[in-house]
Design a protein around this motif. Structure first.
Motif, short mmCIF file in Angstrom:
data_model
loop_
_atom_site.label_atom_id
_atom_site.label_comp_id
_atom_site.label_asym_id
_atom_site.label_seq_id
_atom_site.Cartn_x
_atom_site.Cartn_y
_atom_site.Cartn_z
N ARG A 1 55.84 53.21 5.99
CA ARG A 1 54.64 53.96 5.61
C ARG A 1 53.60 53.93 6.72
NH1 ARG A 1 49.63 54.11 5.01
NH2 ARG A 1 49.56 52.01 5.88
N ARG A 2 52.99 55.04 6.91
CA ARG A 2 51.83 55.12 7.80
C ARG A 2 50.97 56.25 7.26
NH1 ARG A 2 56.50 58.45 9.07
NH2 ARG A 2 55.49 60.46 9.23
N SER A 3 49.74 56.24 7.65
CA SER A 3 48.83 57.29 7.18
C SER A 3 49.16 58.61 7.86
CB SER A 3 47.39 56.92 7.50
OG SER A 3 47.05 55.76 6.78
N MET B 1 46.18 59.63 3.10
CA MET B 1 45.23 58.95 4.00
C MET B 1 44.13 58.35 3.14
SD MET B 1 43.87 57.96 6.83
CE MET B 1 44.02 58.68 8.46
N TRP B 2 43.84 57.09 3.37
CA TRP B 2 42.82 56.35 2.61
C TRP B 2 41.52 56.39 3.39
CZ3 TRP B 2 44.31 50.97 0.17
CH2 TRP B 2 43.20 50.41 -0.46
N LYS B 3 40.48 56.96 2.77
CA LYS B 3 39.19 57.04 3.44
C LYS B 3 38.10 56.47 2.53
CE LYS B 3 40.17 60.24 6.87
NZ LYS B 3 39.88 60.08 8.28
N THR B 4 37.03 56.04 3.17
CA THR B 4 35.84 55.65 2.40
C THR B 4 34.62 56.28 3.09
OG1 THR B 4 35.85 53.57 3.60
CG2 THR B 4 36.64 53.52 1.31
N GLY B 5 33.91 55.50 3.89
CA GLY B 5 32.68 55.99 4.51
C GLY B 5 31.50 55.79 3.57
N VAL C 1 36.85 52.21 -4.18
CA VAL C 1 37.63 51.51 -3.15
C VAL C 1 38.28 52.50 -2.20
CG1 VAL C 1 38.02 49.47 -4.59
CG2 VAL C 1 39.76 51.26 -4.50
N ARG D 1 51.52 48.51 15.54
CA ARG D 1 51.62 47.55 14.43
C ARG D 1 51.53 46.14 14.98
NH1 ARG D 1 50.34 50.74 10.23
NH2 ARG D 1 50.97 52.79 10.93
#
Ligand SMILES: Cc1cc2nc3c(=O)[nH]c(=O)nc-3n(C[C@H](O)[C@H](O)[C@H](O)COP(=O)(O)O)c2cc1C
Length: 188
Positions: A10-12, A133-137, A158, A175
């Motif tokens: 897994r990768r974004s 893709m996991w984002k916040t900001g 989260v 990695r």
């Protein structure tokens, strides 16, 4: 795909396009989320699905946050912010609704459980042939954005998980060597 292959590869995704996970895939993604480790069976997870035209509302929440926090910002930047909602065909907002009264399960554990749910969702999507893709900001921490999403002020966002089908080359993220991070406690 074997679970171990999903975990090891897994990768974004850098670029996410249609098709989004369909309803059947989304069911599996959420079924994976609620398998997250959860101390005290508190079920501290909340999810908001944002897709299709609703992305316009999400984009407006992002732009509104930017306008409030940077009153001098220009229309071009606001438009760029709005377009972030269209980086993928589907967004799932993952939040922790923690109960601070439960001393046996500190808030950090409840928040971590929501993080574990988010990771499970990303892995499920990847195993099903999609990606994410996991984002916040800053908007993730903003009460106005939370309220616009129907969340409570005390909820911790989260992640904004962007889902779709990966296109283009994935980013070459180096990695780490796990051996550099692991040590074994010596026997007495
Ligand atoms: C809680 C959390 C928040 C994140 N927020 C952002 C973000 O706002 N913007 C971003 O570019 N990457 C963010 N990331 C990192 C990416 O999701 C991604 O993990 C990173 O680019 C490395 O890629 P990889 O998943 O292929 O290892 C966040 C990761 C986590 C766990």
């Amino acid at each position: 795909m074997q679970a171990i292959d999903a975990l090891l590869t897994r990768r974004s995704a850098r670029t996410l396009t249609d098709p989004a996970p369909d309803d059947a895939a989304l069911e599996l993604i959420f079924a994976s989320a609620v398998r997250a480790p959860d101390h005290g069976r508190l079920r501290p997870w909340r999810f908001v699905i944002v897709r299709d035209k609703a992305r316009e509302r999400f984009g407006e929440l992002l732009a509104d946050h930017l306008r409030r926090t940077h009153p001098q910002i220009g229309e071009e930047s606001l438009q760029r912010e709005r377009l972030k909602a269209f980086r993928a065909p589907l967004i799932v907002v993952v939040a922790a609704r923690s109960n601070p009264e439960i001393k046996k399960v500190p808030v950090i554990e409840q928040t971590l459980s929501a993080g574990a749910a988010a990771h499970a969702m990303m892995l499920a999507a990847y195993a099903l042939g999609f990606n994410a893709m996991w984002k916040t900001g800053e908007p993730a921490y903003d009460a106005g954005v939370k309220s616009g999403l129907g969340l409570e002020p005390g909820d911790a966002v989260v992640g904004f998980l962007y889902f779709g089908t990966e296109s283009g080359e994935p980013a070459a993220v180096p990695r780490p060597e796990w051996r550099d991070l692991v040590r074994e406690l010596a026997e007495p």
